[in-house]
Design a protein around this motif. Structure first.
Motif, mmCIF file in Angstrom:
data_model
loop_
_atom_site.group_PDB
_atom_site.id
_atom_site.type_symbol
_atom_site.label_atom_id
_atom_site.label_comp_id
_atom_site.label_asym_id
_atom_site.label_seq_id
_atom_site.Cartn_x
_atom_site.Cartn_y
_atom_site.Cartn_z
ATOM 1 N N VAL A 267 9.346 -13.198 5.561
ATOM 2 C CA VAL A 267 9.279 -12.223 4.462
ATOM 3 C C VAL A 267 8.051 -11.331 4.606
ATOM 4 O O VAL A 267 8.127 -10.113 4.414
ATOM 5 C CB VAL A 267 9.266 -12.951 3.105
ATOM 6 C CG1 VAL A 267 8.929 -11.977 1.978
ATOM 7 C CG2 VAL A 267 10.616 -13.613 2.848
ATOM 8 N N LEU A 268 6.922 -11.943 4.955
ATOM 9 C CA LEU A 268 5.687 -11.183 5.095
ATOM 10 C C LEU A 268 5.813 -10.126 6.195
ATOM 11 O O LEU A 268 5.385 -8.977 6.019
ATOM 12 C CB LEU A 268 4.532 -12.135 5.407
ATOM 13 C CG LEU A 268 3.131 -11.537 5.457
ATOM 14 C CD1 LEU A 268 2.785 -10.844 4.157
ATOM 15 C CD2 LEU A 268 2.115 -12.635 5.765
ATOM 16 N N GLY A 269 6.402 -10.497 7.330
ATOM 17 C CA GLY A 269 6.581 -9.533 8.413
ATOM 18 C C GLY A 269 7.524 -8.411 8.040
ATOM 19 O O GLY A 269 7.244 -7.231 8.291
ATOM 20 N N LEU A 270 8.647 -8.750 7.409
ATOM 21 C CA LEU A 270 9.604 -7.722 6.990
ATOM 22 C C LEU A 270 9.004 -6.807 5.938
ATOM 23 O O LEU A 270 9.269 -5.594 5.925
ATOM 24 C CB LEU A 270 10.878 -8.387 6.461
ATOM 25 C CG LEU A 270 11.711 -9.176 7.491
ATOM 26 C CD1 LEU A 270 12.872 -9.877 6.809
ATOM 27 C CD2 LEU A 270 12.219 -8.249 8.598
ATOM 28 N N ALA A 271 8.188 -7.387 5.051
ATOM 29 C CA ALA A 271 7.571 -6.576 4.000
ATOM 30 C C ALA A 271 6.634 -5.523 4.582
ATOM 31 O O ALA A 271 6.474 -4.436 4.009
ATOM 32 C CB ALA A 271 6.815 -7.475 3.025
ATOM 33 N N GLN A 272 6.004 -5.835 5.714
ATOM 34 C CA GLN A 272 5.048 -4.892 6.311
ATOM 35 C C GLN A 272 5.730 -3.709 6.992
ATOM 36 O O GLN A 272 5.055 -2.741 7.367
ATOM 37 C CB GLN A 272 4.170 -5.625 7.321
ATOM 38 C CG GLN A 272 3.378 -6.786 6.746
ATOM 39 C CD GLN A 272 2.479 -6.400 5.601
ATOM 40 O OE1 GLN A 272 1.802 -5.367 5.653
ATOM 41 N NE2 GLN A 272 2.460 -7.208 4.549
ATOM 42 N N ILE A 273 7.057 -3.768 7.150
ATOM 43 C CA ILE A 273 7.764 -2.619 7.738
ATOM 44 C C ILE A 273 7.554 -1.384 6.879
ATOM 45 O O ILE A 273 7.395 -0.268 7.391
ATOM 46 C CB ILE A 273 9.265 -2.934 7.892
ATOM 47 C CG1 ILE A 273 9.474 -4.041 8.932
ATOM 48 C CG2 ILE A 273 10.046 -1.682 8.302
ATOM 49 C CD1 ILE A 273 10.918 -4.493 9.067
ATOM 50 N N SER A 274 7.530 -1.567 5.573
ATOM 51 C CA SER A 274 7.313 -0.426 4.679
ATOM 52 C C SER A 274 5.946 0.195 4.923
ATOM 53 O O SER A 274 5.784 1.416 4.856
ATOM 54 C CB SER A 274 7.441 -0.874 3.219
ATOM 55 O OG SER A 274 6.452 -1.843 2.892
ATOM 56 N N GLY A 275 4.946 -0.645 5.232
ATOM 57 C CA GLY A 275 3.620 -0.114 5.526
ATOM 58 C C GLY A 275 3.584 0.665 6.825
ATOM 59 O O GLY A 275 2.902 1.681 6.933
ATOM 60 N N PHE A 276 4.329 0.203 7.818
ATOM 61 C CA PHE A 276 4.401 0.911 9.099
ATOM 62 C C PHE A 276 5.021 2.294 8.916
ATOM 63 O O PHE A 276 4.505 3.301 9.414
ATOM 64 C CB PHE A 276 5.215 0.087 10.087
ATOM 65 C CG PHE A 276 5.597 0.826 11.340
ATOM 66 C CD1 PHE A 276 4.636 1.247 12.231
ATOM 67 C CD2 PHE A 276 6.934 1.107 11.617
ATOM 68 C CE1 PHE A 276 4.977 1.930 13.387
ATOM 69 C CE2 PHE A 276 7.282 1.790 12.766
ATOM 70 C CZ PHE A 276 6.309 2.198 13.649
ATOM 71 N N LEU A 277 6.131 2.364 8.184
ATOM 72 C CA LEU A 277 6.794 3.653 7.973
ATOM 73 C C LEU A 277 5.926 4.596 7.145
ATOM 74 O O LEU A 277 5.858 5.790 7.422
ATOM 75 C CB LEU A 277 8.146 3.422 7.288
ATOM 76 C CG LEU A 277 9.178 2.619 8.100
ATOM 77 C CD1 LEU A 277 10.435 2.374 7.270
ATOM 78 C CD2 LEU A 277 9.525 3.334 9.388
ATOM 79 N N SER A 278 5.254 4.050 6.143
ATOM 80 C CA SER A 278 4.423 4.907 5.294
ATOM 81 C C SER A 278 3.189 5.392 6.043
ATOM 82 O O SER A 278 2.669 6.475 5.753
ATOM 83 C CB SER A 278 4.019 4.168 4.019
ATOM 84 O OG SER A 278 3.137 3.103 4.316
ATOM 85 N N ALA A 279 2.692 4.618 7.011
ATOM 86 C CA ALA A 279 1.556 5.075 7.811
ATOM 87 C C ALA A 279 1.935 6.302 8.631
ATOM 88 O O ALA A 279 1.135 7.232 8.790
ATOM 89 C CB ALA A 279 1.069 3.957 8.724
ATOM 90 N N LEU A 280 3.156 6.308 9.157
ATOM 91 C CA LEU A 280 3.627 7.486 9.899
ATOM 92 C C LEU A 280 3.726 8.693 8.982
ATOM 93 O O LEU A 280 3.431 9.827 9.375
ATOM 94 C CB LEU A 280 4.983 7.185 10.535
ATOM 95 C CG LEU A 280 4.995 6.137 11.649
ATOM 96 C CD1 LEU A 280 6.429 5.837 12.071
ATOM 97 C CD2 LEU A 280 4.177 6.607 12.843
ATOM 98 N N ALA A 281 4.157 8.467 7.732
ATOM 99 C CA ALA A 281 4.298 9.563 6.774
ATOM 100 C C ALA A 281 2.965 9.937 6.142
ATOM 101 O O ALA A 281 2.823 11.035 5.601
ATOM 102 C CB ALA A 281 5.292 9.164 5.682
#
Length: 411
Positions: A267-281
Motif C-alpha cells: 500500500v505504501l509503495g502504491l500510495a507514493q505513485i501519486s507523489g511521483f506523478l505530482s512531482a512531474l507536474a
C-alpha cells in the motif's frame, strides 16, 4: 565584482568553460540520466524505511533507535553537501557526480555486511557523505545547461526521482523480502549504484565545469540574505512532511495501525505513485503560477493532509496515504526553482551546498528521530499532527521570499 566571490581550482569564475543554455528538449537525455542517478542515490538511503521492521527484529532496536539511523545518515549527507563546493571546484561537477554514485555503492555494500548497530551508525554516516555530493552538482549542471524558463521542467524531472524511489522501495521490499534477506537487497542496490556511476563516466554528459567553493566572503553574503533562511525553513517543513515522515511510516502502519507487513509496504509503495506523478507536474505548476504561490498552496494542503494522516480512522486512512504524498511530491520542483533565484548566478551552487544540507539534517534527520521518540513514548499520530501544524505556516515564509531581479542563466 569582488574576487572573493569567484573561486575554483585555479581560475576565476569568468574563465570557466560554461555551457550555452538550451531548451529543455535539447538536454532532456542528460536531465533524465541525472534523475536516474538521483533515483539510485535516494533509494540507497531510504530503502531502509520499509526494511526497518525487519531490521528492528533482527538487530533488536527500538523505534527511537530506528529513527536515529536516519539522523546519522543525514549528518553525513549534509556535511558532504556543505563541502561539495570544495570538491567540485577541484574536480568538476561531472566528476563529483561520478564519485558520488560509485561511493554510494561501496558504502551501501558495506552496510549490508555489518552485523551490529554500533558498526552500522558510522557506515550510514559514510553513506550520507557519498550521497550528499549529488544534489549541488546536479543542480548546478542543470541550471547551466537549460534555459531559465525551462528550469521548472528540469527540476520536475530530477525531483521526481525521490518520489519514484518512494514507490519502488516499498514494493521491492514487499516482493523480495521473504525471498531474499534485507542484507542481500542492500548489496544488490549497492552494485546497481556502482554500475550507474561507471555508466555516467562513459556515457553521461554535462557538468564539465568546476564549482565554487564556499569561501567566507561568499558565505557572509549568503547568510545575510533573509530569503536564504526563509527557503531553509520551507525546505525543512517539506522534507519533514515527506521524506522524514516516510522514514517511520512503515512502523506507523504496522505497529500502530496493525497492518500486515507485506500489505503495508505494498500500500505504501502504491500510495507514493501519486507523489511521483505530482512531482512531474510540480515543475509546470510552479512555472505557471510562480514559485511563491505554488509553495504556499502545497504546504497548506500538505500540512492539512499530514494532520489527517495522523488522526483519520481506518476507513479514511487509505485516502490520506494517497493524497499526502501527491501534495508533497509537487513541492520540490518549485522549491529548487525558488532556491536558484534567491542569489546571483555565481552563488547558486554555494547556496544549494549550504541551504539544502541544513534543511536536510533537520527535516530528514532530526524529524525522523523525533517521530521515533514520540512513536515510542506517545504515538506516531501525534507526531504527524505536530508536523502538519508546522507546515500550515508555510505561506508566511514563501511570500516573504525575495528573488534576484535580473536572474541569469548559465554557470
Amino acid at each position: 565584482m569582488k574576487m572573493g566571490l569567484f573561486t575554483n581550482a585555479s581560475t576565476m569564475l569568468m574563465e570557466k568553460s560554461c555551457p550555452i543554455p538550451e531548451p529543455f528538449r535539447a538536454k532532456a537525455g542528460t536531465i533524465f540520466f541525472l534523475a536516474g542517478l538521483f533515483l539510485i542515490n535516494f533509494m540507497a538511503r531510504f530503502i531502509l524505511a520499509p526494511l526497518m521492521p525487519f531490521m528492528e527484529q533482527e538487530l533488536h532496536i527500538t523505534h527511537a533507535q530506528a529513527g536515529s539511523l536516519f539522523l546519522f545518515m543525514s549528518l553525513g549527507f549534509s556535511a558532504a553537501q556543505f563541502g561539495s563546493g570544495f570538491l567540485s571546484s577541484r574536480l568538476t561537477h561531472r566528476k563529483a557526480l561520478i564519485l558520488s554514485a560509485i561511493s554510494v555503492g561501496v558504502a551501501l555494500i558495506g552496510v549490508g555486511f555489518l552485523r551490529s548497530l554500533a558498526a552500522i551508525f558510522p557506515a550510514l554516516v559514510l553513506l550520507g557523505l557519498a550521497a550528499g555530493l549529488h544534489i549541488p552538482s546536479a543542480l548546478a549542471t542543470m541550471t547551466a545547461m537549460v534555459q531559465r524558463q525551462d528550469w521548472g521542467k528540469a527540476m520536475g524531472v530530477h525531483s521526481s526521482a525521490p518520489t519514484l524511489g518512494l514507490v519502488i522501495g516499498p514494493l521491492l521490499v514487499a516482493a523480495l523480502v521473504g525471498v531474499i534477506s534485507w542484507r542481500t537487497l542492500l548489496l544488490c542496490l549497492g552494485i546497481l549504484s556502482l554500475l550507474a556511476g561507471v555508466a555516467f563516466l562513459y556515457f553521461g554528459k554535462g557538468g564539465d565545469f568546476p564549482g565554487d567553493a564556499p569561501k567566507p566572503s561568499a558565505l557572509k553574503q549568503i547568510i545575510r540574505l533573509p530569503s536564504f533562511w526563509l527557503i531553509i525553513s520551507l525546505f525543512i517543513m517539506a522534507l519533514g512532511g515527506s521524506i522524514g515522515l516516510f522514514t517511520v511510516l512503515p512502523l506507523y502502519l504496522i505497529t500502530e495501525r496493525g497492518l500486515d507487513r507485506t500489505y503495508a509496504n505494498t500500500v505504501l509503495g502504491l500510495a507514493q505513485i501519486s507523489g511521483f506523478l505530482s512531482a512531474l507536474a510540480g515543475g509546470w505548476f510552479a512555472d505557471r503560477i510562480g514559485p511563491k504561490r505554488a509553495l504556499s498552496i502545497l504546504l497548506v494542503a500538505g500540512g492539512a493532509s499530514t494532520i489527517f494522516l495522523g488522526v483519520a480512522g481506518d476507513s479514511w486512512l487509505l485516502l490520506f496515504l494517497f493524497l499526502q504524498p501527491a501534495v508533497m511530491g509537487a513541492f520540490f520542483p518549485g522549491g529548487f526553482s525558488a532556491l536558484s533565484r534567491i542569489a546571483p548566478t555565481h552563488l547558486r551552487s554555494v547556496v544549494a551546498s549550504v541551504a539544502v544540507p541544513i534543511a536536510f539534517v533537520v527535516g530528514a534527520g532530526v524529524f525522523p528521530a523525533l517521530y521515533g521518540y514520540l512513536g515510542q513514548t506517545h504515538s506516531f499520530g501525534l507526531a504527524y499532527v505536530l508536523a502538519g501544524s508546522l507546515m500550515l505556516s508555510g505561506p508566511l515564509f514563501a511570500f516573504a521570499l525575495r528573488f534576484v531581479e535580473h536572474d541569469q542563466e548559465g554557470c
